[in-house]
Design a protein around this motif. Structure first.
Motif, mmCIF file in Angstrom:
data_model
loop_
_atom_site.group_PDB
_atom_site.id
_atom_site.type_symbol
_atom_site.label_atom_id
_atom_site.label_comp_id
_atom_site.label_asym_id
_atom_site.label_seq_id
_atom_site.Cartn_x
_atom_site.Cartn_y
_atom_site.Cartn_z
ATOM 1 N N ALA A 156 17.474 -13.017 52.228
ATOM 2 C CA ALA A 156 17.626 -13.664 53.205
ATOM 3 C C ALA A 156 17.422 -13.630 54.373
ATOM 4 N N VAL A 157 16.677 -12.437 54.486
ATOM 5 C CA VAL A 157 16.675 -12.278 56.269
ATOM 6 C C VAL A 157 15.994 -11.319 56.174
ATOM 7 N N GLY A 158 15.013 -11.277 54.488
ATOM 8 C CA GLY A 158 13.276 -11.053 55.073
ATOM 9 C C GLY A 158 13.709 -9.763 54.332
ATOM 10 N N VAL A 159 13.912 -8.664 53.865
ATOM 11 C CA VAL A 159 14.391 -7.574 52.901
ATOM 12 C C VAL A 159 14.440 -7.182 52.433
ATOM 13 N N SER A 160 13.538 -7.764 51.291
ATOM 14 C CA SER A 160 12.632 -7.188 49.722
ATOM 15 C C SER A 160 12.719 -5.688 49.236
ATOM 16 N N ALA A 161 12.431 -5.829 47.739
ATOM 17 C CA ALA A 161 12.391 -4.361 47.497
ATOM 18 C C ALA A 161 12.345 -3.383 48.127
ATOM 19 N N VAL A 162 14.018 -3.438 47.589
ATOM 20 C CA VAL A 162 15.254 -2.928 48.070
ATOM 21 C C VAL A 162 15.442 -1.778 46.845
ATOM 22 N N SER A 163 15.621 -0.939 46.722
ATOM 23 C CA SER A 163 16.336 -0.369 44.903
ATOM 24 C C SER A 163 18.083 0.187 45.402
ATOM 25 N N LEU A 164 18.596 -0.071 44.255
ATOM 26 C CA LEU A 164 19.899 -0.142 43.708
ATOM 27 C C LEU A 164 20.200 0.775 42.900
ATOM 28 N N ASP A 165 21.071 2.004 43.525
ATOM 29 C CA ASP A 165 21.311 3.193 43.470
ATOM 30 C C ASP A 165 23.374 3.112 42.601
ATOM 31 N N VAL A 166 22.938 3.087 41.320
ATOM 32 C CA VAL A 166 24.363 3.593 40.526
ATOM 33 C C VAL A 166 25.247 4.493 40.348
ATOM 34 N N THR A 167 26.025 4.566 40.765
ATOM 35 C CA THR A 167 26.515 6.316 40.558
ATOM 36 C C THR A 167 28.117 6.115 40.145
ATOM 37 N N LEU A 168 28.217 6.409 39.176
ATOM 38 C CA LEU A 168 29.517 7.178 38.665
ATOM 39 C C LEU A 168 30.823 8.017 39.145
ATOM 40 N N PRO A 169 31.047 7.720 40.405
ATOM 41 C CA PRO A 169 31.748 9.154 40.790
ATOM 42 C C PRO A 169 33.318 9.550 39.893
ATOM 43 N N THR A 170 33.123 8.267 38.362
ATOM 44 C CA THR A 170 34.592 8.632 37.954
ATOM 45 C C THR A 170 33.905 10.077 36.916
ATOM 46 N N MET A 171 32.739 9.831 36.004
ATOM 47 C CA MET A 171 32.202 10.658 35.496
ATOM 48 C C MET A 171 32.745 12.452 35.155
ATOM 49 N N VAL A 172 32.427 13.096 36.452
ATOM 50 C CA VAL A 172 32.453 14.358 36.864
ATOM 51 C C VAL A 172 33.576 14.758 36.636
ATOM 52 N N PRO A 173 34.340 14.291 37.215
ATOM 53 C CA PRO A 173 35.784 14.415 37.258
ATOM 54 C C PRO A 173 36.643 13.768 36.105
ATOM 55 N N ALA A 174 36.349 12.802 35.224
ATOM 56 C CA ALA A 174 36.139 12.644 33.612
ATOM 57 C C ALA A 174 36.192 13.978 32.747
ATOM 58 N N LEU A 175 34.911 14.222 33.249
ATOM 59 C CA LEU A 175 34.665 15.915 32.507
ATOM 60 C C LEU A 175 34.918 16.734 32.578
ATOM 61 N N LEU A 176 35.506 17.200 33.839
ATOM 62 C CA LEU A 176 35.857 18.476 34.341
ATOM 63 C C LEU A 176 37.801 18.082 33.801
ATOM 64 N N ASP A 177 38.117 16.885 33.841
ATOM 65 C CA ASP A 177 39.485 16.934 32.797
ATOM 66 C C ASP A 177 39.885 17.366 31.760
ATOM 67 N N VAL A 178 39.085 16.917 31.212
ATOM 68 C CA VAL A 178 38.965 16.556 29.298
ATOM 69 C C VAL A 178 38.871 18.354 29.195
ATOM 70 N N ALA A 179 37.822 18.886 30.095
ATOM 71 C CA ALA A 179 37.694 20.432 29.389
ATOM 72 C C ALA A 179 38.814 21.366 29.730
ATOM 73 N N GLY A 180 39.187 20.916 30.923
ATOM 74 C CA GLY A 180 40.304 21.639 31.988
ATOM 75 C C GLY A 180 39.911 22.376 33.431
ATOM 76 N N ALA A 181 38.931 21.959 33.185
ATOM 77 C CA ALA A 181 38.379 22.988 34.061
ATOM 78 C C ALA A 181 39.049 22.501 34.780
ATOM 79 N N GLU A 182 39.465 23.844 35.807
ATOM 80 C CA GLU A 182 40.259 23.923 36.342
ATOM 81 C C GLU A 182 39.746 24.633 37.912
ATOM 82 N N GLY A 183 40.790 25.383 38.947
ATOM 83 C CA GLY A 183 40.102 26.356 39.579
ATOM 84 C C GLY A 183 38.883 26.445 40.530
ATOM 85 N N ALA A 184 38.273 27.607 40.482
ATOM 86 C CA ALA A 184 37.291 27.978 41.021
ATOM 87 C C ALA A 184 36.348 27.371 39.575
ATOM 88 N N LEU A 185 36.663 27.079 38.924
ATOM 89 C CA LEU A 185 35.239 26.855 37.924
ATOM 90 C C LEU A 185 35.154 25.002 38.660
#
Lengths: 379, 379
Positions: A156-185
């Motif tokens: 509406a203000v003349g800014v088109s051709a934008v790009s939507l970047d989608v991320t899943l900030p819970t994905m990596v923590p979920a995988l780390l939790d399932v793997a039991g990766a703690e501490g240094a790893l």
């Protein structure tokens, strides 16, 4: 008329004057974007700039606690904060003053936020914000709506051709939790992912089991949304991660259905900068070098209500938007009524004293035979 | 609610949320008034909310020094103030960043100001302001213009039948100076005038010479502008006071010429509340009990430039303005594109989940055969 080099002696670092014509342009952009929000049923709220720090820094406000200016309220003798973000205030309003309204609740806001320190890349300490919050709706269509509405506001203000970047900030923590990766790893993996160091990630997940073994493939999947979704679909994900991927596919499908032409990228392992998000997170980039124009995504609001929202950055939108057409300035001699010309879109600039010439008043037009005519530019 | 369990809804005294529909209405009023300012050639500036206190409290800023929140800038280790008024910032911009532009310079602004303490009559500690400053013009026509533009801005948002109260804050000090009234006499006279105690004024000026002898007549002259001007004209004023009266007559004449129907009163001995004004001072009152809508007048800006301005109070304007027509809310079933209805002025409120009924989304309209129809109100 703009001078982009503020005198450092005059204003604190990161605080600047917006001058003509940018100040008017920014305000017009904000109201045009707010009109789009309102047209989708988002109702405007205006929280105060200052409030008690315990309410300001609750919930998602904790993410900006160290960026919040604090001052003592001489009336109550309690500490107040100068808001560094508006979302926590909208969450408070939704949970309290508007707590009795049925859900989902669609709210929008525009105003200034202040930060204790700027960064090298983003030195400003006062930032305008304009945003939407959809509170009490958990459907993927709600996430899709806030993204679509933000894209529509920019268009509406003349800014088109934008790009939507989608991320899943819970994905990596979920995988780390399932793997039991703690501490240094966990720490090393997070660091390697953050630096997009695929060799280091591959080395770290070696022999750590199937949950982490998918990480190199997910890293490689980052890119245009369709390819990234296909890679997510092909990966052997544990149930918690699979649910995140299925939800992402639903949100992206809902966005595609309403905005088929929108350029969308998906990075399943990116998690930087989203500190309180619990589902899909969005960043809207402008064309070329315009940078980030908006951020948002799903979070948990007060009283554990599901919520999703987008914050647009009008200062960045101003840089990305086409320049405004300057308003013609019509010199108005003493005694002439300018109402008719103002109605035609002229700014009428009245001569109030003998020295007030069209040149001194920086007029572009003057009256000849009662009609506005352009004043020829001087060499 | 108890003291040790703070209510999360509780905001500091004098700080409030503006809710729907008022928040949208106030923003619309502000932008409509700013559009009137722009149509008269006033160019928008947006100073930051925070700046170093030495620049913020310079000049006219000294009048609000004790009302200014202060905080330490961790970057510069210098004290900053949260603005309690916008005029000093506009004066700084005019004198520095816009110092090279020819005069007169017409600037306008809109934004929030914060005050350390509210008063019993005006408890708010965050106040919206929208105003104009005309810098570098000394003509009475300049004072007239800012008054007229403010009246026009109010009319543009539906607030007509306003009353312009003109005062001459330098008149009483000029008479006291000519009479050499110092110490207790000066203090008692100021107090008696402030309390409109004509008997006390008459007693105090007894035998004090001709400069003070005019005070009872000037007090009695307060009222509709024409009568007050005639009384000023008839009074035997010393030259310094005569100059103030002649200037007031010029300003009022210029206002009359451009706004013949405007109700104007003049009080030649009133001086309360105008702490930095050096010529005519203005207060605009709304109809009925609407109270003060704007204040302004002539002052000396930075670098001793003559200046005049008006500040409108959008919170008061909001109370005085007719209510906005609520935007119709159209229920949008899943999969229906609402763009056409938004273009017709509807807020389209999309159903995102099965429970999203027209009632839950507080819709006023729904689609029947593809056309919006009102939803009958339930008993």
């Amino acid at each position: 008329m703009t001078d982009d080099l503020p005198n450092p002696a005059l204003l604190p670092a990161g605080l600047a004057d917006l001058l003509p014509p940018e100040a008017e342009r920014e305000a017009a952009l904000v109201e045009a974007m707010m009109a789009v929000f309102a047209s989708h049923g988002y109702e405007r709220v205006k929280p105060p700039l200052l409030e008690f720090e315990d309410s300001l820094l609750a919930g998602s406000g904790a993410a900006v606690a160290e960026q919040t200016f604090r001052l003592m309220d001489p009336v109550s003798q309690r500490m107040m904060g100068l808001r560094a973000d508006t979302t926590p205030q909208v969450a408070r309003i939704a949970a309290t003053r508007l707590g009795a309204l049925p859900r989902p609740l669609r709210l929008c806001y525009a105003g200034q936020v202040l930060r204790v320190r700027g960064t090298q890349l983003a030195p400003s300490r006062q930032l305008p914000q304009a945003g939407v919050e959809l509170i009490g709706g958990a459907a993927p269509e709600a996430d899709a709506e806030v993204a679509i509405v933000a894209v529509e506001a920019l268009a509406a203000v003349g800014v088109s051709a934008v790009s939507l970047d989608v991320t899943l900030p819970t994905m990596v923590p979920a995988l780390l939790d399932v793997a039991g990766a703690e501490g240094a790893l966990r720490h090393r993996l997070a660091r390697a992912l953050d630096r997009k160091d695929s060799a280091a990630v591959a080395a770290l997940v070696q022999g750590q089991g199937p949950a982490l073994a998918v990480l190199p493939a997910l890293m490689a999947a980052a890119g245009p949304a369709d390819g990234a979704l296909a890679a997510l679909d092909a990966a052997e994900l544990p149930p918690a991660a699979e649910a995140i991927a299925v939800n992402a596919a639903s949100v992206l499908g809902a966005i595609r259905a309403r905005a088929p032409g929108l350029r969308i990228t998906l990075d399943p392992v990116e998690f930087r900068g989203f500190r309180y998000h619990t589902g899909v997170a969005f960043t809207l980039y402008g064309p070329g070098m315009a940078g980030e124009l908006a951020r948002g995504g799903r979070y948990v609001s007060q009283n554990d209500e599901p919520a999703t929202g987008m914050t647009l950055y009008p200062d960045a939108v101003l840089r990305a938007a086409p320049p405004a057409t300057p308003r013609p300035r019509l010199f108005l001699p003493p005694g002439v009524d300018g109402a008719r010309f103002r109605a035609e879109g002229y700014a009428t600039v009245a001569a109030l004293a003998p020295g007030d010439t069209p040149q001194r008043l920086r007029c572009t037009h003057e009256l000849r035979d009662g009609r506005p005519v352009p004043i020829p530019a001087k060499d």
